[in-house]
Design a protein around this motif. Structure first.
Motif, PDB file in Angstrom:
ATOM      1  N   SER A 263      -4.193  -4.620 -42.333  1.00 35.55           N
ATOM      2  CA  SER A 263      -4.349  -6.059 -42.056  1.00 35.55           C
ATOM      3  C   SER A 263      -4.157  -6.919 -43.309  1.00 35.55           C
ATOM      4  N   LEU A 264      -4.336  -6.320 -44.491  1.00 35.45           N
ATOM      5  CA  LEU A 264      -4.033  -7.049 -45.736  1.00 35.45           C
ATOM      6  C   LEU A 264      -2.561  -7.443 -45.813  1.00 35.45           C
ATOM      7  N   ASN A 265      -1.722  -6.644 -45.195  1.00 36.04           N
ATOM      8  CA  ASN A 265      -0.276  -6.800 -45.379  1.00 36.04           C
ATOM      9  C   ASN A 265       0.469  -7.360 -44.180  1.00 36.04           C
ATOM     10  N   ALA A 266      -0.226  -7.484 -43.065  1.00 36.63           N
ATOM     11  CA  ALA A 266       0.470  -7.954 -41.873  1.00 36.63           C
ATOM     12  C   ALA A 266      -0.513  -8.655 -40.966  1.00 36.63           C
ATOM     13  N   PRO A 267      -0.028  -9.569 -40.157  1.00 39.56           N
ATOM     14  CA  PRO A 267      -0.915 -10.179 -39.184  1.00 39.56           C
ATOM     15  C   PRO A 267      -1.385  -9.105 -38.203  1.00 39.56           C
TER      16      PRO A 267
END
Ligand code: SAH
Length: 395
Positions: A263-267
Motif C-alpha cells: 500500500s506504500l507503493n500503490a493505491p
C-alpha cells in the motif's frame, strides 16, 4: 606476537589466500592470544603466512586480516579496509538506485565476520566472528567517521555467533535511534524495513537487481510469490504491471509488513492478496485444485548452510520446484533461488532440471541471477557466492 603454528602441509589454503584456518590444521598455539586477538599464522617450518583473528572456540580457528607481514592490525588497518569498502560501493554506483545497500560484505571485503548495511540514514551492523567482535568499538567509531552518519544499530543475533561462543546482542550501538522501522527507497519504490526484528539486518538487499528484473518480466502476469517475506518481489511485480499477485509466507508478521509495503507503493487494489501458510503444503493444495500462474517466485530460506546438509536441502528444492513447474502455464516464468551455501550453482541447476523432468515439463533457462554488486565475492573466498537464481521459461 602470539602465533598459531600449522601442521605440516596445512598451509596450502593460505597460500591460495583463503582466509580461514580450521582447528584441525593447527599444530600448536604459541603465547597466550586473547579471544579475537591478533595472531600470526606460521607454517610448520616457522614461516609467516598471515596475520589473523583468533577464535579459540570455533572450528574456524582463525580468520585472516592480512597476508602482508608488514601490516599491523590496528585502528588504522580498519580505517583503510572500511574506506576501501566504501569506495568500492561508490564506484559501483549502487546508491544511484537505492538508499539501502551493503557497505561491508565480510570476508569478501577483507573484513571477516563483519557485515555493515545502510538503510537510509542508519547503519545496521553484525559482528559474526570473535575477531570482528574484538574490534567492535573501533569499527563503530570508524564507521561514524567515514560515513558521517550518526546512528548504528547492532544485529549481532545471527546463529553463526553461537559457533564462535558469542552471545546474541541487539540494540543501538551509536546514536539515539528510537524508530527501528525505516523507510528505504529502491528504484523509485518504497519499503518499510524493521531493522530490529527483520531477517538478517532487516531486508534482503542481495535481491535488489533480481527484484528489478522481476518487475520488468511481470507485466500482465498472474504471479505467485512464495516465501514473500515483506514483499520485495511482490511490490516489484505489482509495479511492473502484474495482473495479480498472491504472496505466500508462513510468518503473519512478514505478511503484515508485505501488505504495508504494497500500500506504500500503490493505491489500495484487489490485485494483491496474501496467504499465510507453509509453501510446501500450499503448492500441493494448488496442484490438487488445478490452479495455475504465469510467474512463480520461489525464494526459500537457507535449507543447507553447509555442504553436509546438501542432500536434505536438495530434496526440499526439488519438491517445491517440481510443484511450481506443474502450476506454471506454458510461457510462464519460474524465478527460483537458493541461498544455501552448501548448494552451489551447478548443483542447484541440476536440482531444478530434475524437478522439470519429473514434472514432465520442458523449460529453458532464460536468465541467471546472483547477489548484487554490493555483495562482492572475493576470488579467494568462493563461499561468498551464496545466492543463485534461475529464471526458467516453461515451453
Ligand atoms: N523473497 C523475500 C525473502 C524470503 S526469506 C525477499 O525478497 O524479501 C524467506 C521467507 O520464507 C521468510 O519470510 C520466512 O518467514 C518464510 N518461510 C520459511 N519457511 C517457510 C515455509 N515452509 N512456508 C512458507 N514460508 C516460509
Amino acid at each position: 606476537m602470539p602465533a598459531l603454528v600449522l601442521k605440516p602441509g596445512r598451509e596450502k589454503s593460505l597460500l591460495r589466500r583463503h582466509p580461514w584456518i580450521f582447528s584441525g590444521a593447527v599444530d600448536r598455539v604459541d603465547g597466550n592470544p586473547a579471544a579475537g586477538g591478533t595472531v600470526d599464522l606460521l607454517s610448520s617450518k616457522g614461516d609467516f603466512l598471515a596475520r589473523a583473528a583468533y577464535s579459540p572456540l570455533s572450528q574456524i580457528r582463525a580468520r585472516v586480516w592480512t597476508f602482508d607481514p608488514s601490516e599491523t592490525v590496528d585502528a588504522d588497518f580498519f580505517r583503510r579496509r572500511l574506506h576501501s569498502s566504501l569506495v568500492t560501493r561508490h564506484t559501483l554506483n549502487v546508491s544511484r538506485d537505492t538508499d539501502a545497500l551493503r557497505l561491508v560484505h565480510a570476508e569478501s571485503d577483507g573484513l571477516p565476520g563483519l557485515i555493515v548495511d545502510r538503510y537510509a540514514g542508519t547503519l545496521v551492523i553484525q559482528f559474526l566472528a570473535t575477531g570482528a567482535e574484538y574490534w567492535r568499538e573501533t569499527i563503530a567509531d570508524l564507521l561514524l567517521e567515514l560515513t558521517g552518519l550518526k546512528d548504528i544499530y547492532e544485529r549481532s543475533d545471527a546463529d553463526v555467533r553461537e559457533l564462535e561462543g558469542l552471545p546474541p546482542r541487539v540494540g543501538s550501538l551509536r546514536g539515539a535511534l528510537h524508530e527501528t522501522r525505516i523507510t528505504i527507497h529502491e528504484n523509485d519504490l518504497e519499503f518499510l524495513v524493521n531493522i530490529a526484528t527483520g531477517h538478517k539486518t532487516g531486508f534482503y538487499l542481495d535481491q535488489r537487481q533480481n527484484r528489478l528484473r522481476v518487475r520488468q518480466l511481470a507485466e500482465g502476469r498472474e504471479v505467485l510469490d512464495c516465501f514473500c517475506y515483506t514483499g520485495g518481489f511482490t511490490v516489484n511485480a505489482l509495479a511492473g504491471g502484474a495482473k495479480s499477485v498472491l504472496s505466500v509466507d508462513s510468518s503473519a508478521e512478514a505478511l503484515a509488513l508485505c501488505r504495508e509495503n504494497v500500500s506504500l507503493n500503490a493505491p489500495p487494489s484487489t490485485l494483491h492478496s496474501t496467504l499465510e501458510g507453509d509453501v510446501f503444503q500450499v503448492l500441493r493444495k494448488f496442484r490438487d485444485e488445478g490452479r495455475s500462474f504465469d510467474m512463480i517466485i520461489l525464494d526459500p530460506p537457507k535449507f543447507a548452510p553447509t555442504a553436509v546438509q546438501a542432500e536434505k536441502a536438495a530434496r526440499g528444492y526439488k519438491d517445491i520446484n517440481l510443484l511450481a513447474f506443474k502450476l506454471l502455464r506454458p510461457g510462464g516464468f519460474l524465478v527460483t533461488f537458493s541461498c544455501s551455501g552448501g548448494v552451489d550453482a551447478a548443483l542447484f541447476q541440476k536440482i531444478v532440471a530434475g524437478a522439470a523432468l519429473d514434472a514432465g515439463v520442458e523449460a529453458q533457462i532464460v536468465e541467471y541471477f546472483a547477489q548484487g554488486p554490493d555483495h562482492p565475492v572475493a576470488l579467494n573466498f568462493p563461499e561468498g557466492a551464496y545466492l543463485k537464481g534461475l529464471v526458467c521459461r516453461k515451453v
